[in-house]
Design an enzyme around this catalytic site. Structure first.
Site, PDB file in Angstrom:
ATOM      1  N   SER A  73       0.816  -1.213   0.000  1.00  0.00           N
ATOM      2  CA  SER A  73       0.000   0.000   0.000  1.00  0.00           C
ATOM      3  C   SER A  73       0.855   1.272   0.000  1.00  0.00           C
ATOM      4  O   SER A  73       0.503   2.260  -0.617  1.00  0.00           O
ATOM      5  CB  SER A  73      -0.956   0.001   1.188  1.00  0.00           C
ATOM      6  OG  SER A  73      -0.294  -0.417   2.348  1.00  0.00           O
ATOM      7  N   SER A  76       6.085   0.191  -3.873  1.00  0.00           N
ATOM      8  CA  SER A  76       6.346  -1.056  -4.596  1.00  0.00           C
ATOM      9  C   SER A  76       7.791  -1.457  -4.348  1.00  0.00           C
ATOM     10  O   SER A  76       8.672  -0.608  -4.309  1.00  0.00           O
ATOM     11  CB  SER A  76       6.129  -0.866  -6.093  1.00  0.00           C
ATOM     12  OG  SER A  76       4.796  -0.495  -6.342  1.00  0.00           O
ATOM     13  N   GLU A 189      -0.405 -15.015   1.699  1.00  0.00           N
ATOM     14  CA  GLU A 189       0.665 -14.292   2.391  1.00  0.00           C
ATOM     15  C   GLU A 189       1.156 -15.089   3.588  1.00  0.00           C
ATOM     16  O   GLU A 189       2.359 -15.217   3.826  1.00  0.00           O
ATOM     17  CB  GLU A 189       0.131 -12.941   2.895  1.00  0.00           C
ATOM     18  CG  GLU A 189       0.629 -11.757   2.132  1.00  0.00           C
ATOM     19  CD  GLU A 189       0.121 -10.466   2.749  1.00  0.00           C
ATOM     20  OE1 GLU A 189       0.741 -10.007   3.719  1.00  0.00           O
ATOM     21  OE2 GLU A 189      -0.888  -9.919   2.270  1.00  0.00           O
ATOM     22  N   GLY A 213       5.833 -21.761  14.183  1.00  0.00           N
ATOM     23  CA  GLY A 213       4.593 -21.126  13.768  1.00  0.00           C
ATOM     24  C   GLY A 213       4.833 -19.639  13.520  1.00  0.00           C
ATOM     25  O   GLY A 213       5.777 -19.057  14.057  1.00  0.00           O
ATOM     26  N   VAL A 215       3.034 -15.723  13.190  1.00  0.00           N
ATOM     27  CA  VAL A 215       1.911 -14.794  13.305  1.00  0.00           C
ATOM     28  C   VAL A 215       2.334 -13.504  12.623  1.00  0.00           C
ATOM     29  O   VAL A 215       3.399 -12.965  12.918  1.00  0.00           O
ATOM     30  CB  VAL A 215       1.567 -14.471  14.780  1.00  0.00           C
ATOM     31  CG1 VAL A 215       0.353 -13.546  14.852  1.00  0.00           C
ATOM     32  CG2 VAL A 215       1.303 -15.738  15.566  1.00  0.00           C
ATOM     33  N   ASP A 216       1.529 -13.032  11.707  1.00  0.00           N
ATOM     34  CA  ASP A 216       1.874 -11.828  10.967  1.00  0.00           C
ATOM     35  C   ASP A 216       0.763 -10.804  11.148  1.00  0.00           C
ATOM     36  O   ASP A 216      -0.358 -11.008  10.689  1.00  0.00           O
ATOM     37  CB  ASP A 216       2.035 -12.202   9.485  1.00  0.00           C
ATOM     38  CG  ASP A 216       2.472 -11.018   8.648  1.00  0.00           C
ATOM     39  OD1 ASP A 216       3.117 -10.098   9.201  1.00  0.00           O
ATOM     40  OD2 ASP A 216       2.171 -11.012   7.438  1.00  0.00           O
ATOM     41  N   LEU A 217       1.080  -9.736  11.837  1.00  0.00           N
ATOM     42  CA  LEU A 217       0.070  -8.702  12.085  1.00  0.00           C
ATOM     43  C   LEU A 217       0.241  -7.566  11.077  1.00  0.00           C
ATOM     44  O   LEU A 217       1.117  -6.724  11.221  1.00  0.00           O
ATOM     45  CB  LEU A 217       0.199  -8.171  13.513  1.00  0.00           C
ATOM     46  CG  LEU A 217      -0.801  -7.103  13.938  1.00  0.00           C
ATOM     47  CD1 LEU A 217      -2.239  -7.604  13.881  1.00  0.00           C
ATOM     48  CD2 LEU A 217      -0.482  -6.591  15.344  1.00  0.00           C
ATOM     49  N   GLY A 218      -0.585  -7.574  10.057  1.00  0.00           N
ATOM     50  CA  GLY A 218      -0.554  -6.501   9.065  1.00  0.00           C
ATOM     51  C   GLY A 218      -1.500  -5.376   9.484  1.00  0.00           C
ATOM     52  O   GLY A 218      -1.985  -5.345  10.619  1.00  0.00           O
ATOM     53  N   GLY A 219      -1.767  -4.469   8.547  1.00  0.00           N
ATOM     54  CA  GLY A 219      -2.678  -3.376   8.850  1.00  0.00           C
ATOM     55  C   GLY A 219      -4.130  -3.810   8.774  1.00  0.00           C
ATOM     56  O   GLY A 219      -4.941  -3.487   9.635  1.00  0.00           O
TER      57      GLY A 219
END
Ligand SMILES: *[C@@H]1O[C@H](CO)[C@@H](O)[C@H](O)[C@H]1NC(C)=O
Ligand SMILES: *[C@@H]1O[C@H](CO)[C@@H](O)[C@H](O)[C@H]1NC(C)=O
Length: 486
Positions: A73, A76, A189, A213, A215-219
């Site tokens: 977002s 690029s 993703e 494992g 954990v991916d915290l995106g927006g």
């Protein structure tokens, strides 16, 4: 899933020569390394198989490249990776990857898809320049668009992606496939990021219990991905209609993994702010630092975001975060759920070591309990709780000096963000508050650090999979790949 044209026509020939093909292909299967996808077979377990055959794309050079664009977002980015025959990363110049970025992202050119595509040209030129000429036509290039493009209205994302496909077809010497230019969903993703991190840690090829494992915290969304046992996978509940299946089969470095992945839309850090503010409504939020009056814009909607008269309070804020996460609502129809009625995957050894990325790392660094210059940090969920306690006791005015690294726009939400991160881990994912977790930005690989993000996982698939589709489909088992095609 697209079948290769002409695939059927070859069928009877294949029947006749099957014996010969098998004899020839078994040694090939044993010496090389390629990833492939199998058609789906079962109801609850999706079968996309990634495995390796050990024939590199060009035997005389022994190297293969992959070019991955991450169209995010805010900007690029392009990553170029080079692999040797064993699928180990090889240096490109001094680094283990070529990495370049530009701002703004594709979504800033919503009105002009062609201009959007052309914004990638400088990155494309740089990427091509590090791939040896004789390997360019066999080097796959992929573009994965994430949150920013997903959010654009109507057919704008498609028009931009089509312009990018054209650009790659006519202006690039690399091997582009229209299917390699897509909007990635959270599930993809999450799966790619799991591959990236476990690859860099050297875990692939080992038993699932040795993997970590992620954990991916995106927006916009948060992903949980980890490998589970065959027994657990066999008992996996089917997905609800319109949802992705919970478990995917992947074959990596000689092993089959059952990968549990779930992406929680609306529960990324920025989206969750909106969910939490919905709970307090117009009455002032116990999560907003005292002294702030304003509104929070997310997804084109403005939410009232003023502090409550009593100021911020960690316990009250946590209750609202729990409400937003619906942790106490009994919507679970499976053995055990995380939150919002989502199956938790059953836990197990593939989840005992958690690598936690993106906003978890950033906020921890901003709150001052990890060193932002270190690529990884060992913490526990309770560190987020302690940091939240401190932040929630601070007024906006004091926070400006106490938290000088925090972006001014994020400052009013510091208590909320930290409380949310603690609540998500402990109440959402049932992580023990004292369990050690690893916050990760980059993973050490050989003598370098590589970003713990999805593009490498995608490159691993692309570099060893797009190769020689005729042989692959000719055997009648494999399908043309997309991004972890389903
Ligand atoms: C393979 O790589 C070698 C050396 O890099 C090059 O000379 C040759 O043309 C390549 N072969 C093909 C089929 O691309
Ligand atoms: C949810 O349940 C826990 C434990 O029973 C309780 O402590 C907490 O206050 C509840 N949260 C809400 C929002 O009701």
């Amino acid at each position: 899933m697209t079948k290769r044209p002409g695939y059927r026509l070859h069928d009877d020939k294949i029947q006749r020569y099957r014996g010969v093909i098998l004899v020839i292909s078994i040694p090939l299967l044993l010496i090389g390394f390629v990833l492939f996808v199998m058609p789906s077979g079962e109801e609850s377990v999706e079968r996309y198989a990634i495995t390796h055959r050990k024939v590199p794309p060009n035997l005389s050079s022994g190297k293969s490249y992959a070019v991955i664009f991450d169209a995010g977002s805010s900007g690029s980015r392009v990553h170029v990776y080079c692999f040797d025959r064993n699928l180990d990363l090889v240096h490109i110049g001094k680094e283990l990857e070529l990495f370049e970025q530009i701002k703004p992202g594709l979504s800033a050119y919503a009105a002009n898809p062609r201009e959007a595509a052309e914004s990638l040209l400088t990155l494309l030129d740089k990427a091509e320049s590090v791939v040896p000429k004789e390997l360019r036509s066999s080097t796959p290039v992929r573009v994965g668009a994430t949150a920013g493009l997903r959010a654009l209205e109507g057919d704008t994302p498609d028009r931009i992606l089509n312009a990018v496909k054209e650009l790659l077809k006519y202006r690039s010497s690399l091997k582009s496939d229209p299917q390699g230019v897509t909007v990635l969903d959270g599930m993809q993703e999450g799966a790619y990021q799991w591959v990236t991190i476990n690859y860099l840690l050297g875990n692939l090829g080992q038993d699932y219990s040795e993997t970590v494992g992620v954990v991916d915290l995106g927006g916009g969304s948060v992903q949980m991905a980890y490998a589970i046992s065959d027994e657990a996978a066999a008992k996996a509940p089917g997905a609800s209609p319109g949802e992705d299946a919970y478990v995917s089969k992947m074959y990596l470095r000689g092993r089959t993994y059952n990968l549990y992945v779930h992406s929680y839309l609306h529960y990324g850090l920025l989206a969750a702010r909106a969910e939490i503010l919905k709970v307090s409504g117009k009455s002032g939020s116990p999560c907003i630092l005292s002294g702030y009056e304003g509104s929070y814009n997310y997804g084109g909607v403005a939410f009232d975001a003023s502090s409550s008269s009593a100021g911020s309070n960690m316990n009250d804020c946590r209750r609202q975060a729990q409400q937003a996460l619906k942790v106490n609502e009994s919507t679970c129809t499976h053995m055990k759920c995380t939150f919002g009625g989502v199956w938790n995957g059953g836990g197990g050894d593939g989840q005992k070591n958690l690598f936690v990325a993106s906003f978890f790392f950033d906020r921890a660094a901003e709150a001052g309990f990890i060193d932002p210059n270190q690529p990884v940090a060992q913490v526990s969920a309770s560190d987020f709780e302690d940091a939240a306690k401190r932040a929630c006791q601070t007024s906006l005015k004091d926070a400006k000096s106490t938290y000088s690294h925090v972006d001014e726009a994020n400052l009013p939400y510091l208590c909320m963000d930290l409380v949310y991160q603690f609540t998500l881990l402990v109440d959402g994912f049932a992580v023990d508050p004292w369990q050690k977790i690893t916050l990760v930005k980059k993973v050490k690989y050989q003598n370098a650090y590589v970003e713990a993000a999805w593009p490498l996982g995608s490159a691993i698939e692309a570099a060893h999979f797009d190769w020689k589709l005729d042989e692959i489909t000719g055997m009648g088992v494999f399908r043309l790949p997309g991004f972890l095609s389903r």
